[in-house]
Design a protein around this motif. Structure first.
Motif, mmCIF file in Angstrom:
data_model
loop_
_atom_site.group_PDB
_atom_site.id
_atom_site.type_symbol
_atom_site.label_atom_id
_atom_site.label_comp_id
_atom_site.label_asym_id
_atom_site.label_seq_id
_atom_site.Cartn_x
_atom_site.Cartn_y
_atom_site.Cartn_z
ATOM 1 N N GLU A 116 0.803 -1.225 0.000
ATOM 2 C CA GLU A 116 0.000 0.000 0.000
ATOM 3 C C GLU A 116 0.835 1.274 0.000
ATOM 4 O OE1 GLU A 116 0.561 -1.562 4.148
ATOM 5 O OE2 GLU A 116 -0.134 -2.378 2.237
ATOM 6 N N THR A 117 2.105 1.199 0.422
ATOM 7 C CA THR A 117 2.951 2.398 0.463
ATOM 8 C C THR A 117 3.926 2.475 -0.703
ATOM 9 O OG1 THR A 117 4.654 1.325 1.821
ATOM 10 C CG2 THR A 117 2.835 2.406 2.983
ATOM 11 N N THR A 118 3.965 1.447 -1.544
ATOM 12 C CA THR A 118 4.975 1.367 -2.599
ATOM 13 C C THR A 118 4.513 2.046 -3.878
ATOM 14 O OG1 THR A 118 5.690 -0.772 -1.711
ATOM 15 C CG2 THR A 118 6.457 -0.187 -3.912
ATOM 16 N N ASP A 119 5.354 2.930 -4.394
ATOM 17 C CA ASP A 119 5.105 3.574 -5.680
ATOM 18 C C ASP A 119 6.052 3.089 -6.761
ATOM 19 O OD1 ASP A 119 2.983 5.367 -4.889
ATOM 20 O OD2 ASP A 119 4.488 6.509 -3.794
ATOM 21 N N ILE A 138 16.475 0.686 -13.750
ATOM 22 C CA ILE A 138 16.754 0.438 -15.163
ATOM 23 C C ILE A 138 15.443 0.229 -15.915
ATOM 24 C CG2 ILE A 138 19.080 -0.439 -14.853
ATOM 25 C CD1 ILE A 138 17.846 -3.276 -15.066
ATOM 26 N N GLY A 139 15.336 0.819 -17.091
ATOM 27 C CA GLY A 139 14.098 0.789 -17.855
ATOM 28 C C GLY A 139 13.725 -0.573 -18.380
ATOM 29 N N ARG A 140 14.658 -1.519 -18.388
ATOM 30 C CA ARG A 140 14.321 -2.855 -18.885
ATOM 31 C C ARG A 140 13.754 -3.760 -17.793
ATOM 32 N NH1 ARG A 140 19.910 -2.452 -18.764
ATOM 33 N NH2 ARG A 140 21.073 -4.083 -17.658
ATOM 34 N N ASN A 141 13.569 -3.214 -16.589
ATOM 35 C CA ASN A 141 12.904 -3.971 -15.520
ATOM 36 C C ASN A 141 12.554 -2.999 -14.389
ATOM 37 O OD1 ASN A 141 11.791 -6.174 -14.285
ATOM 38 N ND2 ASN A 141 13.704 -7.254 -13.925
ATOM 39 N N LEU A 142 11.439 -2.338 -14.554
ATOM 40 C CA LEU A 142 11.056 -1.264 -13.637
ATOM 41 C C LEU A 142 9.534 -1.199 -13.572
ATOM 42 C CD1 LEU A 142 12.005 1.326 -12.012
ATOM 43 C CD2 LEU A 142 11.780 2.568 -14.174
ATOM 44 N N ALA A 143 9.013 -0.817 -12.424
ATOM 45 C CA ALA A 143 7.559 -0.692 -12.286
ATOM 46 C C ALA A 143 7.223 0.494 -11.389
ATOM 47 C CB ALA A 143 6.958 -1.975 -11.709
ATOM 48 N N TYR A 144 6.122 1.167 -11.708
ATOM 49 C CA TYR A 144 5.607 2.202 -10.812
ATOM 50 C C TYR A 144 4.131 2.426 -11.092
ATOM 51 C CZ TYR A 144 7.433 5.053 -14.795
ATOM 52 O OH TYR A 144 7.773 5.556 -16.029
ATOM 53 N N ARG A 145 3.505 3.169 -10.200
ATOM 54 C CA ARG A 145 2.082 3.459 -10.341
ATOM 55 C C ARG A 145 1.864 4.600 -11.344
ATOM 56 N NH1 ARG A 145 -0.873 1.193 -5.966
ATOM 57 N NH2 ARG A 145 0.485 0.494 -4.255
ATOM 58 N N LYS A 146 0.787 4.490 -12.107
ATOM 59 C CA LYS A 146 0.456 5.543 -13.068
ATOM 60 C C LYS A 146 0.161 6.857 -12.348
ATOM 61 C CE LYS A 146 -2.694 6.561 -16.919
ATOM 62 N NZ LYS A 146 -3.758 6.010 -17.804
ATOM 63 N N SER A 147 -0.550 6.802 -11.243
ATOM 64 C CA SER A 147 -0.874 8.017 -10.487
ATOM 65 C C SER A 147 0.383 8.675 -9.938
ATOM 66 C CB SER A 147 -1.837 7.690 -9.346
ATOM 67 O OG SER A 147 -1.279 6.721 -8.475
ATOM 68 N N PHE A 148 1.367 7.851 -9.589
ATOM 69 C CA PHE A 148 2.639 8.388 -9.094
ATOM 70 C C PHE A 148 3.376 9.113 -10.207
ATOM 71 C CE2 PHE A 148 7.234 7.689 -8.237
ATOM 72 C CZ PHE A 148 7.329 8.414 -7.053
ATOM 73 N N PHE A 149 3.375 8.543 -11.399
ATOM 74 C CA PHE A 149 3.997 9.188 -12.555
ATOM 75 C C PHE A 149 3.375 10.552 -12.812
ATOM 76 C CE2 PHE A 149 4.074 9.984 -17.164
ATOM 77 C CZ PHE A 149 5.434 9.900 -17.425
ATOM 78 N N LYS A 190 1.690 12.403 -10.663
ATOM 79 C CA LYS A 190 1.977 13.277 -9.526
ATOM 80 C C LYS A 190 3.362 13.889 -9.632
ATOM 81 C CE LYS A 190 2.106 13.241 -4.455
ATOM 82 N NZ LYS A 190 1.963 12.385 -3.242
ATOM 83 N N GLN A 191 4.305 13.121 -10.173
ATOM 84 C CA GLN A 191 5.678 13.606 -10.356
ATOM 85 C C GLN A 191 5.832 14.456 -11.615
ATOM 86 O OE1 GLN A 191 8.098 13.111 -8.048
ATOM 87 N NE2 GLN A 191 6.557 12.044 -6.817
ATOM 88 N N LYS A 192 4.718 14.715 -12.319
ATOM 89 C CA LYS A 192 4.706 15.451 -13.586
ATOM 90 C C LYS A 192 5.520 14.738 -14.660
ATOM 91 C CE LYS A 192 3.965 19.881 -11.283
ATOM 92 N NZ LYS A 192 4.443 21.266 -11.077
ATOM 93 N N GLY A 193 5.479 13.407 -14.592
ATOM 94 C CA GLY A 193 6.119 12.593 -15.610
ATOM 95 C C GLY A 193 7.606 12.867 -15.743
#
Length: 372
Positions: A155-158, A201-212, A214-217
């Motif tokens: 629940e806390t991981t972005d 690294i972009g070849r193995n990375l994950a994050y939340r869309k809402s976090f992206f 929020k960070q202004k991409g």
């Protein structure tokens, strides 16, 4: 007196290494086993791939992504101005895989863009909150890759940081590339475990869309061609919102460069963004890097000192033993095979030949664009 100063410097560098071993490297290498996966608990996910002229790679690798053992997911592939038949390959695969979603960017003579635009378009079109990134020239280690990446979220991981390995092949260049990749991976994964995440690294990375969003991409570093992975993580990761997914099931693999020139070009792109890291990240990385160089330089110098030779040998021996223990355990965790026997030689080649060569090259020559 000069020998005593060198000994003090050697001890200081060794102490720095032991400090990072205690807070980071040991914790990663001897970390706990992964929790059992309950697939009914997994949220839907969007896998994103940006591809420019990757027709051959997509033929080999994309089905391994599309056939992940995961309840609900989509795979978004952006054909970014390809001219090698990438779009035709994707359209053929689309017939058999309804979860494949194809986006296409046409070449614009007046406006040149980098990989960040392709990724941004894919992210905005994604149906689901959890986004997972892999490159077109990579394939996942198992059908449980996606499951284990998403399972790292709570629940806390972005942000979730993964590891991207290179396929073992014959030759010194392949071993050097794999050793370089392992050293970097051990460092960023260990520091993330220690609460100091600084890159991914972009070849193995994950994050939340809402976090992206929020960070202004990628807007905070949009003027920089590369850095869609490491700069985004560096600017947005904290000890509270970042976790790692690093075991055999959730590694990605790709083929390494074949010769020194190609590897040099790739490495120059990778290191060019480090100057834009946060001040704290640069401080930590500077300490780690220079302590490594000074350790070996002072070690070699003290071997010529009659007074402190055996003390230096004892410290060197302790350093090598601790390093080999950590590396052997971490290599096993990250599925890096047949490297430990060459690790010391490969480290010296990297530190005193390849890394200085890359640094000099970046000072003398301009960078190429797009692919990170």
């Amino acid at each position: 007196m000069s020998a005593l100063i060198l000994l003090c410097l050697l001890c200081f560098c060794f102490a720095i290494y032991l400090f990072f071993c205690g807070i980071a490297y040991f914790r990663f290498a001897f970390g706990g086993q992964r929790m059992p996966v309950v697939k009914s608990d997994l949220p839907p996910a969007s896998v994103i791939i940006s591809a420019r002229n990757e027709a051959n790679c997509l033929k080999k690798n994309l089905t391994l992504v599309l056939e992940q053992d995961y309840p609900v997911f989509e795979v978004i592939v952006v054909d970014d101005c390809s001219w090698d038949g990438t779009f035709n390959i994707l359209k053929e695969l689309e017939k058999d895989y309804p979860r494949l979603k194809i986006l296409q960017i046409k070449e614009n003579e007046r406006y040149k863009h980098g990989k960040k635009l392709a990724l941004t378009i894919a992210i905005k079109s994604a149906q689901y909150e959890h986004l997972v990134f892999i490159d077109a020239d990579c394939y996942p280690a198992s059908k449980n890759w996606l499951t284990n990446i998403i399972k790292a979220f709570d629940e806390t991981t972005d942000l979730v940081l993964g590891y991207g390995a290179y396929i073992p092949q014959k030759g010194l260049i392949n071993k050097m590339i794999r050793m370089d990749t392992f050293r970097i991976g051990l460092q960023y994964l260990s520091l993330a475990v220690a609460g100091m995440p600084y890159m991914g690294i972009g070849r193995n990375l994950a994050y939340r869309k809402s976090f992206f969003m929020k960070q202004k991409g990628f807007a905070p570093h949009s003027q920089i061609r590369s850095g869609d992975d490491d700069l985004f993580v560096n600017k947005s990761a904290t000890r509270y919102n970042t976790r790692i997914a690093a075991h055999k099931d959730c590694i990605t693999f790709s083929e390494s460069k074949k010769n020194l020139k190609e590897w040099m070009q790739q490495k120059r792109r990778h290191v060019s963004t480090a100057r834009y890291y946060t001040l704290f990240s640069k401080f930590i990385l500077t300490i780690i890097t220079f302590s490594q160089y000074f350790f070996w330089i002072t070690s070699i110098a003290l071997l010529f000192s009659y007074r402190f030779r055996f003390i230096a040998l004892g410290i060197i021996g302790g350093y090598i033993i601790i390093q080999l223990i950590i590396q052997a355990k971490a290599m096993k965790r990250l599925a890096e095979r047949n490297l430990i026997l060459y690790s010391l030689l490969l480290e010296w080649l990297l530190l005193f030949f390849f890394y200085p060569l890359v640094a000099i090259s970046n000072l003398l020559f301009k960078q190429a664009a797009w692919k990170t």
